[in-house]
Design a protein around this motif. Structure first.
Motif, PDB file in Angstrom:
ATOM      1  N   TYR A   1       0.815  -1.214   0.000  1.00 28.41           N
ATOM      2  CA  TYR A   1       0.000   0.000   0.000  1.00 28.41           C
ATOM      3  C   TYR A   1       0.851   1.268   0.000  1.00 28.41           C
ATOM      4  CZ  TYR A   1       0.893  -0.586   4.998  1.00 28.41           C
ATOM      5  OH  TYR A   1       1.486  -0.783   6.203  1.00 28.41           O
ATOM      6  N   THR A   2       2.167   1.113   0.108  1.00 20.69           N
ATOM      7  CA  THR A   2       3.016   2.291  -0.040  1.00 20.69           C
ATOM      8  C   THR A   2       3.585   2.424  -1.441  1.00 20.69           C
ATOM      9  OG1 THR A   2       4.877   0.985   0.734  1.00 20.69           O
ATOM     10  CG2 THR A   2       3.739   2.329   2.355  1.00 20.69           C
ATOM     11  N   MET A   3       3.371   1.402  -2.268  1.00 25.86           N
ATOM     12  CA  MET A   3       3.970   1.430  -3.610  1.00 25.86           C
ATOM     13  C   MET A   3       2.923   1.900  -4.601  1.00 25.86           C
ATOM     14  SD  MET A   3       6.469  -1.796  -3.697  1.00 25.86           S
ATOM     15  CE  MET A   3       5.702  -3.184  -2.975  1.00 25.86           C
ATOM     16  N   HIS A   4       2.673   3.206  -4.600  1.00 25.11           N
ATOM     17  CA  HIS A   4       1.569   3.732  -5.401  1.00 25.11           C
ATOM     18  C   HIS A   4       1.872   3.699  -6.889  1.00 25.11           C
ATOM     19  CE1 HIS A   4      -0.419   4.999  -1.765  1.00 25.11           C
ATOM     20  NE2 HIS A   4       0.676   5.611  -1.365  1.00 25.11           N
ATOM     21  N   LEU A   5       3.092   4.086  -7.274  1.00 24.31           N
ATOM     22  CA  LEU A   5       3.405   4.097  -8.705  1.00 24.31           C
ATOM     23  C   LEU A   5       3.390   2.685  -9.281  1.00 24.31           C
ATOM     24  CD1 LEU A   5       6.234   6.741  -8.904  1.00 24.31           C
ATOM     25  CD2 LEU A   5       3.989   6.875  -9.922  1.00 24.31           C
ATOM     26  N   THR A   6       3.892   1.721  -8.489  1.00 29.87           N
ATOM     27  CA  THR A   6       3.865   0.329  -8.959  1.00 29.87           C
ATOM     28  C   THR A   6       2.430  -0.108  -9.205  1.00 29.87           C
ATOM     29  OG1 THR A   6       5.716  -0.010  -7.465  1.00 29.87           O
ATOM     30  CG2 THR A   6       4.768  -1.949  -8.482  1.00 29.87           C
TER      31      THR A   6
END
Lengths: 107, 285
Positions: free
Chosen positions: B100-105
């Motif tokens: 949930y912290t990897m928004h661009l991914t």
């Protein structure tokens, strides 16, 4: 919007905080420094590419900073899981009762 | 003599209770590793790097393995900047992977897999429909200080977008919302058609996060910064916070999450639609 130097330093600080001591060998560090150097000098008075790059750098700084802060807040408030019976009781100032002879069904 | 600590792992049915396995170890508790059952994956790679493949696309490599999307496809980014940003997100993970912290991914995966099979036209229509319930157009009648605040903060953005695109949007305080004339919708439809599929995915994401088409276009056109747009989107909440007080574990938590997502969406749009060329100017002696 913050001046370019402050944004650059902010991004590097965020990278150091999230990646660790090897941040100055990382891909992001090299790319960011490259972009800042490329867009520093311009012959135009109003250079659109420079303005766009400035806005993008602000956006990236916001992204790095807010994901880190959000994760820290999550860990602080929402990641503890369930607490034990003792700590749940201690929250309101009570203690669990003790029964020296055991509860009867324990072996 | 070292007593080996048995680390138990696997589906819940196989896990023995620690008491049975190490009966004499009252103080030393065995570390039971439930992480796979709880859905938390550990960081299984050491280095993250990018490589260029054919067609000018970039791939992300975790140690020696190539990154794949949840749909099983190979992960490809359209340019180097996007690939580097995604690689940085993976590199920033500590012991466990927090998706949930990897928004661009996540955004790249959505654009690559397209799990709900949406077309660009559907996304444009959805965005235009959202215009009818745009946050910036919905005003309250009372309390008067909030009315004033909305007028002072939201009217400039509305004026800017009306001038920039030569449209009329207007604001209203009744429950039905503003009447958007057909010409406005047509103008926006033409403008949105110029974005490619990836950029449109990002734009739809920003619109959904900010709950406003006007603010989303404001960020994408670089008229507003991400922090300004988030502030304008949460104007009433900020007003209430100033009056009643701030609750860190709710207000700040949501605010930073919204900022992260909006920044990711805006960066995604910009990285998907940019193209850079270097033109050298001749030095004049």
């Amino acid at each position: 919007m913050a001046p370019a130097l402050r944004v650059c330093r902010g991004i590097l600080k965020e990278l150091r905080a999230s990646i660790g001591p090897t941040y100055n060998k990382s891909l992001a560090y090299n790319y960011v420094m490259d972009q800042f150097r490329k867009n520093k000098i311009t012959g135009e008075r109003y250079c659109r590419a420079q303005q766009e790059a400035h806005h993008d750098s602000n956006t990236y700084l916001c992204l790095l900073g807010s994901t880190r802060t959000h994760l820290a807040l999550h860990k602080l408030y929402h990641a503890k899981g369930e607490c034990s019976q003792e700590s749940a009781a201690a929250m309101v100032g009570l203690r669990l009762p003790e029964q020296p002879g055991g509860k009867g069904w324990e072996k | 003599m070292f007593r080996r600590l048995v680390r138990l792992q696997g589906p819940l049915g196989n896990i023995l209770s620690p008491d049975k396995v190490c009966p004499r170890n009252q103080q030393l508790r065995c570390a039971v590793n439930y992480s796979s059952a709880l859905g938390e994956k550990r960081r299984f790679y050491k280095d993250v790097s990018i490589s260029q493949s054919e067609g000018g696309l970039y791939e992300v490599n975790l140690d020696r393995r190539k990154l794949k999307t949840p749909g099983g496809k190979l992960f490809t980014a359209p340019n180097e900047a996007m690939a580097i940003a995604v690689a940085t997100e993976w590199d920033a993970q500590k012991d466990t992977l927090k998706y949930y912290t990897m928004h661009l991914t996540t955004l790249c995966n959505t654009a690559l897999d397209n799990p709900t099979h949406r077309t660009k036209e559907q996304m444009i229509s959805a965005a235009l429909k959202f215009l009818e319930t745009d946050t910036v157009c919905y005003r309250v009648d009372e309390p008067p200080s909030l009315v004033e605040l909305q007028k002072n903060e939201w009217d400039p953005v509305l004026h800017w977008i009306e001038n920039r695109y030569n449209v009329t949007i207007g604001s209203s305080s009744n429950i039905l919302g503003p009447e958007i004339p057909k010409e406005t919708k047509d103008t926006f439809r033409q403008h949105l058609k110029s974005y490619n599929f990836w950029s449109m995915t990002g734009l739809e994401f920003v619109i959904t996060q900010l709950k406003s088409v006007v603010l989303a276009i404001g960020v994408i056109d670089r008229h507003l910064s991400v922090e300004q747009a988030v502030l304008l989107s949460r104007l009433e909440e900020e007003y209430q916070i100033k009056y009643w007080g701030n609750v860190e574990w709710a207000h700040d938590y949501e605010s930073y999450e919204l900022r992260a997502r909006t920044a990711a969406g805006a960066l995604f749009v910009h990285l998907s639609s940019e193209s850079s060329t270097i033109k050298r100017k001749l030095m004049q002696n």
